[in-house]
Design a protein around this motif. Structure first.
Motif, PDB file in Angstrom:
ATOM      1  N   TYR A  49       2.779  -7.875   1.107  1.00 35.92           N
ATOM      2  CA  TYR A  49       1.968  -9.088   1.116  1.00 35.92           C
ATOM      3  C   TYR A  49       2.451 -10.025   0.010  1.00 35.92           C
ATOM      4  O   TYR A  49       2.757  -9.577  -1.111  1.00 35.92           O
ATOM      5  N   VAL A  77      -7.325  -5.280   2.200  1.00 40.64           N
ATOM      6  CA  VAL A  77      -6.499  -6.065   1.276  1.00 40.64           C
ATOM      7  C   VAL A  77      -7.417  -6.850   0.342  1.00 40.64           C
ATOM      8  O   VAL A  77      -8.416  -7.424   0.781  1.00 40.64           O
ATOM      9  N   ALA A 129      -7.052  -6.902   7.032  1.00 43.99           N
ATOM     10  CA  ALA A 129      -5.782  -7.367   6.461  1.00 43.99           C
ATOM     11  C   ALA A 129      -5.614  -8.880   6.601  1.00 43.99           C
ATOM     12  O   ALA A 129      -4.502  -9.378   6.771  1.00 43.99           O
ATOM     13  N   SER A 149       0.832  -1.196   0.000  1.00 43.97           N
ATOM     14  CA  SER A 149       0.000   0.000   0.000  1.00 43.97           C
ATOM     15  C   SER A 149       0.869   1.248   0.000  1.00 43.97           C
ATOM     16  O   SER A 149       1.866   1.315   0.732  1.00 43.97           O
ATOM     17  N   VAL A 156      -3.445  -3.787  -2.108  1.00 40.27           N
ATOM     18  CA  VAL A 156      -3.797  -3.136  -0.848  1.00 40.27           C
ATOM     19  C   VAL A 156      -4.350  -1.742  -1.146  1.00 40.27           C
ATOM     20  O   VAL A 156      -3.844  -1.016  -2.015  1.00 40.27           O
TER      21      VAL A 156
END
Length: 949
Positions: free
Chosen positions: A364, A422, A435, A356, A414
Motif C-alpha cells: 500500500y 488496513v 482494504a 501485511s 496492514v
C-alpha cells in the motif's frame, strides 16, 4: 491535593450565592457534588484549520537572527557544543580563577535540587517506537524532542536511555533482526516537517544516526553520519525519514531513507552508498544543500519476506522543480531497484508505505498530493496496481476527512493476519475492513472524537498519527503512537476501539509555558503544551503515578492563577483565554471566555501564536493582555459572565496610547513595588513603560535603549518585585545579545548576557534565551535566572558582559530547551517548563515574600463616578477581605433591572462597571438609578444619574 478550607468555602459559596440570587432552585439539605461542565476545545494542528498564525511563523519571529532573517542552520548541534564547552570551563575553574568566577562555580555546584515532576502520564510527540523481535515486552521509543526511552514491560513503565547532552530529536527507529545481531538498534534524527523549533527555510536539523549495541541501553552517534561543518546544510543525514535493516545481507546491513534518497551500509554504518535518488553523500563540506534540487520526502519499508519498498517524492526543496525519478520502487537486495508506481510529473509530496505479513506481496502506498490524497494497492507478484484514492475519507459518511497537515502526520499499516484490514493515519486514525476497496466499512477509530464531530480528543488517544505496531502473540492488540505519546488497544477490530495510554514515566511533554499556582495551598504547576493542551501537574515525582491532568485542549498558551485559588486562567493558541473554576479532582466546574472582542484584529499585527497576558500581582482581578498592536486592560475579570465561549467586551479597555506601528507586542509584566507600573516589549525590539497603568490617566514612555539589537524579539521582561526600577529584558533570537538590565527604570540599560554568548556581539552559538526572572532574598542578595534553549542558567551577580551564568540542574534538566521559569514569592517554590522533557520543580530558600494586600478596615463604597454619567459608571469598592459581593441596579420605582456582580470581590480596591443597560443588554432610559451593594450581610445604596444628552 486538598485546597485550603478558605478556597473551598469561597468556591462553593460563589455557586450557592449566584443560585440563590437568581432563584434558580432551593438547595437540598444533603451535600451535593458540584457538577462538571464541558468546554468546546480548540484543535492543536500544524498549519491547521483553527490557526490564524502557524507555529512555524511564531518560532521564526522568535528565533531568527534579525540580521539574516533566518534561524542559523544546525544551531541545535552548535549551541549544544557551546553549552558543553561552557560547562567544561566551569569544571576547570578552581585553579587560577577570579573570586567572582569561584563564587559562581560554588553556586553552580551547590545549585538547587531539581525534581522531575513530568507529568508522568502525558507523552509528547512520538514518531518512533520499536519492539524487540525476541521479546514483545521490550519496547524502545523516541520523542521528537524528548530523546530515547526503554520499557521492559510493554510500555507500563519507561526508563530514559538518552543522556541529557545527546541530541533528543528522534524521528526513526529500527532493530537488526538478523539472528545473533538483535542487540543492535539504530535511531535517526532531524524532523523536516512539523518540528516546533523549525522555521521555514532554516529548520533545526538532526545530527545523523545513533547506534546501540546493548539493546538500547546506551547510544553513540555514527561518525559517518555526523556533519563536519555544523554551520552548513551539507549532509543528507541531517534529516532521516526512516531506517530498516537487511536480515538477508551482511551481519549489520542498514538502509536509511534520508534527505534526497535511499542510502545503504553493509558495515554497521561506517561507510555508505546511495542506492536510489540523489547521491548527496559526497557533497562538498563547504556546500549548501539548499542550493541543490533534491528529493524532499523519502521512505523505506521492508516486507515480511525481505523485499524492500522505497518511495521518492516529486517534491523537491526547490519550489517548481520536480524530481524526475519520483515514485515507489522495489528491491530484493537493497541495491537494484524497480519502479512499480510512477509519480514523475505529479505534485506528490510524502509517500508512506505498508504491507501485511500474511500477504507480503501486497503493498500500500499513501501519498500526499497537495490538493488531495492518493492511495494505491500494488501486487508484487502480478504487477497489478489498483487506485483506491476515492475511498480515502473525504468528509462524507460522518467521517472527518483525512488530513496529513502538509505531510506532517501520515502512516499506512496492514493487520498482520487479516490483509483486508488496513489502517490509515493522518490527524485521525482510520480503519477499513475491506482494504479501502469502497467507502463502506471504514471507521474513525482515533485522533479526535467522532462522537462530538471531532471537537474533543478521542478517549485515551490523541491526534496526529505517526505509526502503529502489532503485538505478535495477539495481532488484535495494537500500539499506536502520535503527538500525544504511546497508546495500546486490546482489540483493534472492535466497533468502538478502546485505548490505554502507555505514557507512565514516558516524559516527553513539550511545554510552551509553565507557572506555579500562586495559591499557597496549591502544590501544583500549570503549563500550556504543544498538542497536549494545558496540563495541571502535581508537584510530585513523575514516577509516583498519574500526576497530570489535562484541563483544556488545543495548543496550550500562557496560564495565570490567583493568590486565592478559585480562578485559573488558561488559554489556547492565538490568545483564546478562559477563566476556569475546578473541583478537588481538577474537573472543570465553570468557565468564561475572557479575551476581548477586537483584540489582535489587525491582520498585519495579530496575536502571537502563544500570546502573553498577565494578572496584576497587586489585584488578581485585573489583567493586561498583549493585543497585537495595542495593550489591553481589564479592571474586573470577575464581572464577565460564565458559560460563554465568545469574546467579550466586558470591562476591556484598549489602551490607545500603547499603540505600536510595526511589530507585535510580545512581552508584558506588572510591578509590585511600587505598584501600577507596566513594562511591555515588542517583536521588533522596542520597550515601553506605563505609569499609573490602572487608571484612565496612564502615561506611556518608550525606553528602548540604543544598545538593543535592531528588530530583536523580546520574549520576556522581568521586574524586581522589591524595586520596579530594576528590569531584565530578554531577546530570544539567535545571533544577538540576549539579556539587558536596567537599574533606573529604563533610563539606561546594560548588556548582561555574559557567558551565555560566544562573542560579545551576540554572534556565534549562544542559546536562545526564552525567559528571565529576578528573585530577591531576605539578606539583600538577588538570584537571576535565564531559561534558554540549552537549559536553565543562574547567577547571583550581574557584571555586564563579564557576567557568568552557570547551568542549573545539569544532571536533571541538563540541556533541555527551557521555555519558562516561574517562582512563587510566598514560599520560593519554582518551576522550569521544558519543551520535550516536561516540568522540573525546586524550592528557593530565604525569598522575600510579597507584601500583604491591605484592605479597608471595613466594607467601603469609596466612589461612584462620573455622576452623572453617559456611557459607563465606575463603582469603586474597598473590601477588608476577599468574599462575596452582590451589586444590583434599581430604577426609581424600585424595580431591579440589572445585577452586575454576583461573585467574588477581592481584598482591597475593586472597580465594578455599569454601562447603562438592563439584563437583556438593552439601553435603559435616562434617569435616576439606585446602586445597591451587599457584602457580608451589610448593604449600602448610592444614587446615580444616567444622562446621555
Amino acid at each position: 491535593m486538598k485546597k485550603l478550607r478558605l478556597q473551598n468555602y469561597l468556591l462553593a459559596s460563589v455557586f450557592l450565592y449566584v443560585l440563590v440570587a437568581i432563584v434558580w432552585a432551593v438547595f437540598p439539605k444533603q451535600e451535593k457534588k458540584e457538577e462538571t461542565v464541558k468546554l468546546i476545545q480548540s484543535k492543536s494542528e500544524i498549519e491547521g484549520r483553527e490557526d490564524l498564525q502557524s507555529r512555524s511563523e511564531y518560532n521564526q519571529a522568535m528565533l531568527a537572527d534579525p540580521k539574516t532573517g533566518k534561524v542559523p542552520v544546525n544551531i541545535r548541534a552548535k549551541e549544544l557544543e557551546f553549552a558543553r564547552s561552557q560547562k567544561q570551563r566551569f569544571v576547570d575553574i578552581p585553579t587560577g580563577t577570579t573570586e567572582s568566577n569561584a563564587t559562581n562555580f560554588a553556586r553552580a555546584t551547590n545549585a538547587l535540587n531539581w525534581s522531575h515532576v513530568g507529568p508522568g502520564n502525558f507523552g509528547g510527540r512520538t514518531r518512533a517506537v520499536g519492539m524487540d523481535v525476541r521479546d514483545e515486552n521490550m519496547l524502545l521509543a523516541g520523542g521528537v524532542s524528548g530523546g530515547m526511552w526503554r520499557s521492559n514491560n510493554q510500555g507500563v513503565t519507561w526508563v530514559r536511555s538518552s543522556t541529557t547532552e545527546e541530541l533528543q530529536s528522534v524521528t526513526a527507529l529500527t532493530q537488526n533482526v538478523k539472528p545473533g545481531q538483535e542487540d543492535i538498534w539504530y535511531y535517526g534524527t532531524g524532523e523536516l516537517i512539523g518540528n516546533s523549533s523549525r522555521a521555514p527555510g532554516a529548520p533545526f536539523r538532526g545530527d545523523g544516526i545513533f547506534k546501540s549495541v546493548d539493546n538500547g541501553v546506551t547510544w553513540k552517534p555514527l561518525e559517518s553520519t555526523q556533519t563536519n561543518s555544523p554551520g552548513l546544510f551539507n549532509s543528507p543525514f541531517q534529516y532521516v525519514w526512516d531506517i530498516t535493516t537487511n536480515p538477508n545481507g551482511t551481519d549489520d546491513e542498514i538502509l536509511a531513507a534520508v534527505y534526497g534518497g535511499i542510502v545503504r551500509s553493509t558495515d554497521g554504518g561506517e561507510t555508505w552508498t546511495t542506492v536510489l535518488g540523489n547521491d548527496l553523500l559526497s557533497f562538498p563540506l563547504d556546500g549548501d544543500l539548499n542550493s541543490v534540487s533534491a528529493v524532499f520526502y523519502t521512505d523505506i519499508h521492508r516486507t515480511a519476506d525481505g523485499v524492500f519498498i522505497a518511495s521518492l517524492s516529486s517534491a523537491t526543496n526547490n519550489t517548481g522543480v520536480a524530481a524526475p525519478d519520483a515514485g515507489v520502487y522495489s528491491s530484493v537486495d537493497g541495491v537494484n531497484w524497480n519502479l512499480i508506481l510512477n509519480f514523475a510529473g505529479t505534485n506528490t509530496r510524502r509517500i508512506e508505505l505498508g504491507s501485511s505479513p500474511s500477504s507480503p506481496e501486497i503493498i500500500y502506498a499513501l501519498a500526499d498530493q497537495v490538493i488531495d490524497y492518493g492511495l494505491w494497492r500494488y501486487n508484487l507478484n502480478t504487477f497489478q496496481s489498483i487506485r483506491l484514492s476515492p475511498n480515502v475519507p473525504d468528509g462524507s459518511n460522518d467521517i472527518e476527512a483525512f488530513d496529513s497537515q502538509s505531510s506532517y502526520n501520515m502512516m499506512v499499516s496492514v493487520h498482520p493476519t487479516n490483509p483486508d484490514v488496513v489502517y490509515l493515519g493522518g490527524t485521525n486514525l482510520y480503519r477499513s475492513t475491506n482494504a479501502f476497496s469502497t467507502r463502506r466499512d471504514t471507521q474513525w477509530i482515533g485522533g479526535y472524537d467522532p462522537e462530538d464531530d471531532g471537537i474533543s480528543i478521542y478517549p485515551d488517544h490523541h491526534p496526529d498519527q505517526h505509526g502503529v505496531l502489532f503485538i505478535p502473540s495477539d495481532p488484535n492488540k495494537m500500539i499506536s503512537f502520535n503527538d500525544g505519546g504511546i497508546f495500546i488497544t486490546d482489540d483493534n477490530l472492535a466497533a468502538n476501539v478502546e485505548y490505554t495510554p502507555l505514557n507512565t514515566g514516558y516524559v516527553t511533554t513539550q511545554f510552551f509555558t509553565g507557572v506555579f499556582s500562586k495559591f499557597p495551598s496549591d502544590d501544583f504547576v500549570i503549563g500550556g503544551t504543544q498538542d497536549n493542551g494545558s496540563l495541571l501537574t502535581a508537584n510530585t515525582l513523575f514516577t509516583t503515578g498519574s500526576n497530570g491532568t489535562r484541563v483544556i485542549g488545543g495548543d496550550g498558551g500562557f496560564v495565570a492563577t490567583t493568590p486565592i485559588g478559585v480562578f485559573y486562567y488558561l488559554s489556547f493558541q492565538n490568545s483564546r483565554i478562559f477563566r476556569l473554576t475546578l473541583n478537588d479532582d481538577f474537573e472543570l466546574t465553570s468557565f468564561a471566555r475572557v479575551d476581548p472582542t477586537g483584540g489582535g484584529s489587525d491582520p498585519s499585527q495579530p496575536y502571537l501564536f502563544i500570546n502573553p497576558y498577565v494578572l496584576d500581582p497587586n489585584n488578581a482581578n485585573r489583567m493586561f493582555l498583549a493585543g497585537g498592536d495595542f495593550l489591553w486592560r481589564n479592571r474586573n475579570l470577575s464581572q464577565i459572565l460564565t458559560g460563554s465561549q465568545a469574546t467579550t467586551s466586558v470591562n476591556w479597555t484598549r489602551l490607545e496610547e500603547t499603540e505600536i506601528n510595526t511589530g507585535i507586542i510580545s512581552a508584558v509584566q506588572v510591578s509590585t513595588t511600587p505598584e501600577n507600573i507596566v513594562y511591555y516589549g515588542t517583536s521588533t525590539g522596542r520597550v515601553f513603560k506605563i505609569t499609573n497603568a490602572h487608571t484612565d490617566v496612564y502615561e506611556v514612555e518608550e525606553i528602548t535603549a540604543d544598545s538593543f539589537p535592531t528588530d530583536g524579539f523580546i520574549r520576556s521582561i522581568a521586574i524586581d518585585p522589591t524595586n520596579a526600577d530594576e528590569v531584565l529584558v530578554s531577546f530570544s533570537n539567535y545571533g544577538i545579545p540576549s539579556i539587558f538590565r536596567s537599574t533606573d527604570g529604563g533610563d539606561t540599560f546594560e548588556d548582561v548576557s555574559g557567558s551565555l554568548e560566544e562573542n560579545p556581539s551576540g554572534e556565534g552559538n549562544g542559546p536562545s534565551v526564552r525567559w528571565v526572572t529576578i528573585v530577591p532574598q531576605n539578606d539583600g542578595t538577588k538570584l537571576y535566572y535565564a531559561a534558554t534553549s540549552t537549559g536553565l542558567y543562574g547567577t547571583s551577580t550581574l557584571d555586564g558582559q563579564s557576567t557568568n551564568w552557570s547551568i542549573e540542574g545539569p544532571d536533571a534538566i541538563g540541556n533541555a530547551v527551557v521555555n519558562m521559569i516561574d517562582y512563587r514569592r510566598i514560599d520560593g517554590k519554582v518551576v522550569a517548563a521544558t519543551h520535550g522533557r516536561g516540568m522540573f520543580t525546586s524550592s528557593i530558600t530565604n525569598v522575600v515574600p510579597p507584601e500583604p494586600i491591605n484592605g479597608s478596615d471595613g466594607f467601603e463604597l469609596t466612589n461612584v463616578y462620573p455622576n452623572p454619567f453617559s456611557d459607563l459608571v465606575t463603582i469603586n469598592v474597598n473590601l477588608p477581605e476577599t468574599n462575596l459581593l452582590l451589586i444590583r441596579i434599581y430604577d426609581s420605582a424600585g424595580n431591579q433591572i440589572r445585577s452586575i456582580s454576583g461573585g467574588l470581590g477581592f481584598i482591597g480596591e475593586n472597580d465594578f462597571f455599569w454601562d447603562g443597560t438592563n439584563t437583556l443588554g438593552n439601553p435603559v432610559q435616562d434617569g435616576v438609578y439606585l446602586i445597591r451593594i451587599t457584602y457580608q450581610n451589610e448593604s449600602t445604596v448610592r444614587r446615580v444619574i444616567l444622562s446621555r444628552q
